[in-house]
Design an enzyme around this catalytic site. Structure first.
Site, PDB file in Angstrom:
ATOM      1  N   ASP A  21       8.484   0.463   6.722  1.00 23.67           N
ATOM      2  CA  ASP A  21       8.469  -0.114   5.371  1.00 23.67           C
ATOM      3  C   ASP A  21       8.548   1.068   4.413  1.00 23.67           C
ATOM      4  O   ASP A  21       8.384   2.233   4.828  1.00 23.67           O
ATOM      5  CB  ASP A  21       7.172  -0.930   5.191  1.00 23.67           C
ATOM      6  CG  ASP A  21       7.111  -1.668   3.863  1.00 23.67           C
ATOM      7  OD1 ASP A  21       8.155  -1.790   3.183  1.00 23.67           O
ATOM      8  OD2 ASP A  21       6.013  -2.127   3.485  1.00 23.67           O
ATOM      9  N   ARG A  70       1.346 -13.603  -5.406  1.00 24.43           N
ATOM     10  CA  ARG A  70       1.592 -12.176  -5.101  1.00 24.43           C
ATOM     11  C   ARG A  70       0.796 -11.357  -6.110  1.00 24.43           C
ATOM     12  O   ARG A  70       0.955 -11.534  -7.315  1.00 24.43           O
ATOM     13  CB  ARG A  70       3.083 -11.866  -5.211  1.00 24.43           C
ATOM     14  CG  ARG A  70       3.399 -10.387  -5.144  1.00 24.43           C
ATOM     15  CD  ARG A  70       4.862 -10.106  -4.950  1.00 24.43           C
ATOM     16  NE  ARG A  70       5.267 -10.356  -3.569  1.00 24.43           N
ATOM     17  CZ  ARG A  70       6.372  -9.879  -3.003  1.00 24.43           C
ATOM     18  NH1 ARG A  70       7.217  -9.140  -3.706  1.00 24.43           N
ATOM     19  NH2 ARG A  70       6.668 -10.149  -1.746  1.00 24.43           N
ATOM     20  N   HIS A  99       0.455  -8.813   4.031  1.00 21.93           N
ATOM     21  CA  HIS A  99       1.667  -9.574   3.713  1.00 21.93           C
ATOM     22  C   HIS A  99       1.894 -10.525   4.905  1.00 21.93           C
ATOM     23  O   HIS A  99       2.837 -10.358   5.688  1.00 21.93           O
ATOM     24  CB  HIS A  99       2.842  -8.616   3.508  1.00 21.93           C
ATOM     25  CG  HIS A  99       4.023  -9.210   2.804  1.00 21.93           C
ATOM     26  ND1 HIS A  99       4.071 -10.537   2.384  1.00 21.93           N
ATOM     27  CD2 HIS A  99       5.222  -8.667   2.433  1.00 21.93           C
ATOM     28  CE1 HIS A  99       5.234 -10.761   1.804  1.00 21.93           C
ATOM     29  NE2 HIS A  99       5.950  -9.654   1.817  1.00 21.93           N
ATOM     30  N   GLN A 139       5.318 -12.373   5.544  1.00 22.21           N
ATOM     31  CA  GLN A 139       6.342 -11.446   6.057  1.00 22.21           C
ATOM     32  C   GLN A 139       6.196 -11.273   7.559  1.00 22.21           C
ATOM     33  O   GLN A 139       7.168 -11.361   8.317  1.00 22.21           O
ATOM     34  CB  GLN A 139       6.186 -10.076   5.358  1.00 22.21           C
ATOM     35  CG  GLN A 139       7.122  -9.020   5.895  1.00 22.21           C
ATOM     36  CD  GLN A 139       8.572  -9.346   5.613  1.00 22.21           C
ATOM     37  OE1 GLN A 139       8.932  -9.567   4.471  1.00 22.21           O
ATOM     38  NE2 GLN A 139       9.425  -9.406   6.631  1.00 22.21           N
ATOM     39  N   ARG A 174      12.281 -15.572   6.868  1.00 24.52           N
ATOM     40  CA  ARG A 174      11.223 -15.842   5.891  1.00 24.52           C
ATOM     41  C   ARG A 174      11.248 -17.325   5.513  1.00 24.52           C
ATOM     42  O   ARG A 174      10.216 -17.978   5.405  1.00 24.52           O
ATOM     43  CB  ARG A 174      11.434 -15.001   4.610  1.00 24.52           C
ATOM     44  CG  ARG A 174      11.354 -13.502   4.791  1.00 24.52           C
ATOM     45  CD  ARG A 174       9.948 -13.056   5.145  1.00 24.52           C
ATOM     46  NE  ARG A 174       8.949 -13.542   4.233  1.00 24.52           N
ATOM     47  CZ  ARG A 174       8.588 -12.935   3.097  1.00 24.52           C
ATOM     48  NH1 ARG A 174       9.139 -11.801   2.757  1.00 24.52           N
ATOM     49  NH2 ARG A 174       7.644 -13.449   2.318  1.00 24.52           N
ATOM     50  N   CYS A 186      11.034  -4.987   6.413  1.00 27.26           N
ATOM     51  CA  CYS A 186      10.816  -6.199   5.601  1.00 27.26           C
ATOM     52  C   CYS A 186      11.754  -6.260   4.394  1.00 27.26           C
ATOM     53  O   CYS A 186      11.955  -7.328   3.839  1.00 27.26           O
ATOM     54  CB  CYS A 186       9.362  -6.271   5.164  1.00 27.26           C
ATOM     55  SG  CYS A 186       8.850  -4.904   4.100  1.00 27.26           S
TER      56      CYS A 186
HETATM   57  N1   CP Z   1       9.946  -8.466   2.020  1.00 26.33           N
HETATM   58  C1   CP Z   1       9.580  -8.960   0.834  1.00 26.33           C
HETATM   59  O1   CP Z   1       8.462  -9.467   0.642  1.00 26.33           O
HETATM   60  O2   CP Z   1      10.547  -8.872  -0.111  1.00 26.33           O
HETATM   61  P1   CP Z   1      10.424  -9.258  -1.639  1.00 26.33           P
HETATM   62  O3   CP Z   1       9.571  -8.228  -2.302  1.00 26.33           O
HETATM   63  O4   CP Z   1      11.838  -9.258  -2.146  1.00 26.33           O
HETATM   64  O5   CP Z   1       9.782 -10.614  -1.746  1.00 26.33           O
HETATM   65  N1  NVA Z   2       4.781  -2.534   1.208  1.00 28.79           N
HETATM   66  C1  NVA Z   2       5.718  -3.066   0.263  1.00 28.79           C
HETATM   67  C2  NVA Z   2       6.285  -4.338   0.750  1.00 28.79           C
HETATM   68  C3  NVA Z   2       7.349  -4.935  -0.121  1.00 28.79           C
HETATM   69  C4  NVA Z   2       7.856  -6.236   0.381  1.00 28.79           C
HETATM   70  C5  NVA Z   2       5.033  -3.240  -1.079  1.00 28.79           C
HETATM   71  O1  NVA Z   2       3.854  -3.661  -1.102  1.00 28.79           O
HETATM   72  O2  NVA Z   2       5.638  -2.960  -2.095  1.00 28.79           O
END
Ligand code: CP
Ligand code: NVA
Length: 301
Positions: A218, A100, A127, A130, A286, A258
């Site tokens: 989101d 990430r 993502h 997701q 997930r 999400c």
């Molecule tokens: N939806 C999602 O990716 O959540 P987290 O940031 O908790 O991993």
């Molecule tokens: N768009 C959000 C998704 C979190 C799971 C972010 O990047 O923070």
């Protein structure tokens, strides 16, 4: 050859559909297949996570493998060690990297120099894990995908970009309603169009909601954009899934998010807790989706 999953684009439409099917099969049986036996993966997270980290750790362990969590400040990358060196070193210890990061280019660099599979656990651009789980959820609740109308209301962000690619692949009609200046990535839109995707961009949330089978949103302020929070709260006003917006959708619409959600911003409390919301099934999926993905990646090794 090793398989990476940096983008929804890294699988074909057939493979994406196969992953959805496999995830639902795994969900139903909860059978433990030890496809990761003797395999150890590194989870490199530059940003916080509840769902992605936990579901990957559980998926890896339930598939017979193990993992090592490496937080932002815990590696020499935080002190400037090049990704290309990190990739080559880690590849000699472990069998896969789940990452990430704030920059998609870092993921691409990691994948280029690593000899083991690299999986995108969220980047600024996409993502994909997701959205794979989102589509497992849509299949679970709606059955046939091809005739669906999908409405996205809010930021044209990483989750939105992966949604665009997945809708294009699965031949779903998608309308994205975002404020001006917060449109999805142009190269993603071009790619979706090239593969025959039907994506409409509008600045009117009502258009996205009209007759939708699936409505998704989101956060208005993604991780890393906190410094823009005040400006974003103003720009995104009205780009909210609330009961008025829901009225415009089909009677049996499902609402996706999400998570984490900001109640009162992109979605209201009554909608996220209401009968159309499937956000906790979506979160559970997930786990099953990532198991299907790991199975696919490691059964071809
Ligand atoms: N939806 C999602 O990716 O959540 P987290 O940031 O908790 O991993
Ligand atoms: N768009 C959000 C998704 C979190 C799971 C972010 O990047 O923070």
């Amino acid at each position: 050859m090793k398989m990476n999953f940096l983008s929804v684009r890294d699988v074909t439409a057939e493979e994406f559909a196969e992953l959805i099917k496999e995830a639902l099969k795994i969900k139903k049986s909860r059978k433990r297949e030890r496809v990761l036996s003797d395999k150890i993966l590194a989870l490199i997270f530059e940003k916080p996570s509840t769902r992605t980290r936990t579901s990957f750790e559980v998926a890896i362990k339930e598939l017979g493998g193990d993992c090592i969590y490496l937080g932002l400040s815990e590696t020499q990358m935080a002190r400037g060690e090049p990704i290309k060196d990190t990739a080559r070193v880690l590849s000699r210890y472990i069998h896969g990297i789940v990452m990430r990061t704030d920059s998609h280019e870092k993921l691409v660099e990691m994948a280029r120099y690593s000899s083991v599979p690299v999986i995108n656990a969220l980047s600024d651009l996409e993502h994909p894990c997701q959205v794979l789980a989102d589509f497992v959820t849509i299949k679970e609740f709606k059955g046939e995908l091809e005739t669906l109308k999908y409405g996205w209301i809010g930021d044209g962000n990483n989750v939105c970009n992966s949604t665009i690619l997945a809708c294009a692949m699965m031949k779903i009609e998608l309308t994205v309603a975002c404020p001006e200046g917060f449109e999805p990535d142009r190269s993603i839109l071009r790619y979706a169009e090239k593969i025959g995707g039907k994506v409409k961009i509008t600045h009117d949330p009502k258009i996205a909601a009209k007759d939708a089978d699936v409505l998704a949103t989101d956060v208005w302020v993604s991780m890393g954009s906190e410094h823009e929070r005040a400006m974003r709260l103003v720009s995104f006003e009205g780009f909210q899934i609330n009961s008025e917006i829901l009225e415009l959708a089909k009677e049996d619409v499902i609402v996706l998010h999400c998570l984490p959600a900001h109640r009162g911003e992109e979605i209201t409390e009554d909608v996220i807790e209401g009968e159309h919301s499937v956000v906790f099934e979506q979160a559970e999926n997930r786990l099953h989706a990532q198991k299907a993905l790991l199975k696919k990646i490691y059964s071809r090794e």
